[in-house]
Design a protein around this motif. Sequence first.
Motif, short mmCIF file in Angstrom:
data_model
loop_
_atom_site.label_atom_id
_atom_site.label_comp_id
_atom_site.label_asym_id
_atom_site.label_seq_id
_atom_site.Cartn_x
_atom_site.Cartn_y
_atom_site.Cartn_z
N LEU A 1 17.15 86.85 57.34
CA LEU A 1 16.10 85.90 56.96
C LEU A 1 15.07 86.56 56.06
N ARG A 2 14.67 87.77 56.41
CA ARG A 2 13.67 88.50 55.62
C ARG A 2 14.20 88.80 54.22
N ILE A 3 15.45 89.22 54.13
CA ILE A 3 16.05 89.53 52.82
C ILE A 3 16.20 88.25 52.01
N ASP A 4 16.71 87.20 52.62
CA ASP A 4 16.89 85.93 51.91
C ASP A 4 15.58 85.41 51.34
N THR A 5 14.52 85.51 52.12
CA THR A 5 13.21 85.05 51.67
C THR A 5 12.73 85.88 50.48
N ALA A 6 12.94 87.18 50.54
CA ALA A 6 12.51 88.06 49.45
C ALA A 6 13.34 87.86 48.18
N HIS B 1 14.17 85.34 43.03
CA HIS B 1 15.01 85.96 42.00
C HIS B 1 16.33 85.20 41.81
N GLY B 2 16.52 84.13 42.58
CA GLY B 2 17.74 83.34 42.47
C GLY B 2 18.96 84.07 42.98
N LEU B 3 18.75 84.98 43.92
CA LEU B 3 19.86 85.77 44.47
C LEU B 3 20.05 85.49 45.95
N THR B 4 21.25 85.76 46.40
CA THR B 4 21.57 85.78 47.82
C THR B 4 21.85 87.24 48.18
N ARG B 5 21.92 87.51 49.48
CA ARG B 5 22.27 88.87 49.91
C ARG B 5 23.61 89.29 49.33
N LEU B 6 24.57 88.38 49.34
CA LEU B 6 25.91 88.70 48.85
C LEU B 6 25.89 89.03 47.36
N LYS B 7 25.16 88.25 46.58
CA LYS B 7 25.07 88.54 45.14
C LYS B 7 24.37 89.87 44.90
N TRP B 8 23.30 90.12 45.65
CA TRP B 8 22.56 91.39 45.51
C TRP B 8 23.47 92.57 45.85
N VAL C 1 32.26 86.33 41.57
CA VAL C 1 32.22 86.99 40.27
C VAL C 1 31.99 85.95 39.17
N ASP C 2 32.62 84.77 39.27
CA ASP C 2 32.39 83.70 38.30
C ASP C 2 30.90 83.37 38.21
N ARG C 3 30.23 83.26 39.36
CA ARG C 3 28.80 82.94 39.38
C ARG C 3 27.98 84.08 38.77
N LEU C 4 28.36 85.32 39.06
CA LEU C 4 27.64 86.46 38.50
C LEU C 4 27.85 86.56 36.98
#
Length: 162
Positions: free
Chosen positions: A22-27, A31-38, A70-73
């Motif tokens: 939750l803390r990471i997702d909020t931060a 930036h338009g990112l998810t934990r997985l994308k990061w 990868v398509d999204r990135l």
Amino acid sequence: MIRKQNDLVGSMFHDIAHLTRLRIDTALKPHGLTRLKWLAIGIIADNEGFSQADLASRLELKGAATGKLVDRLVARELVERRSDMSDRRVYRLFATQKSHALLLELKPMGETLRQDVLQGLDEKEVGALKSSLTKIKSNLKGLAVAIMPTIALKSEFILPMV
């Protein structure tokens, strides 16, 4: 039946993981990112030329899910996908300048998250915690391999926050 109050390890790990996510997702949201994308762009930046299969293995995802990620990135110009010269079935992944700049921008956020999570622990306690968690992880990997010997478990899963 295992009850939450009787299951210190399982409940505590679950709660800590949930609150950390939750803390990471909020931060990351601004930036338009998810934990997985990061995580994915961090892995790619550290392993330029990684194949999609390599990334899938590190992320513990199926090939199709990794392909969509990868398509999204690629669509956000964070990753460049190139054909492998020796095997046309393989795509190699490269972090773009935009990706490197974003990772650099997010680096202080990762440190802040780490400090938030470890707040109130001194160096000795952090060392003991790391040692204990490493032993628990090793125990769980050993159990997983014993139960499912065909599983290929990685020795380290590196998260940007760690």
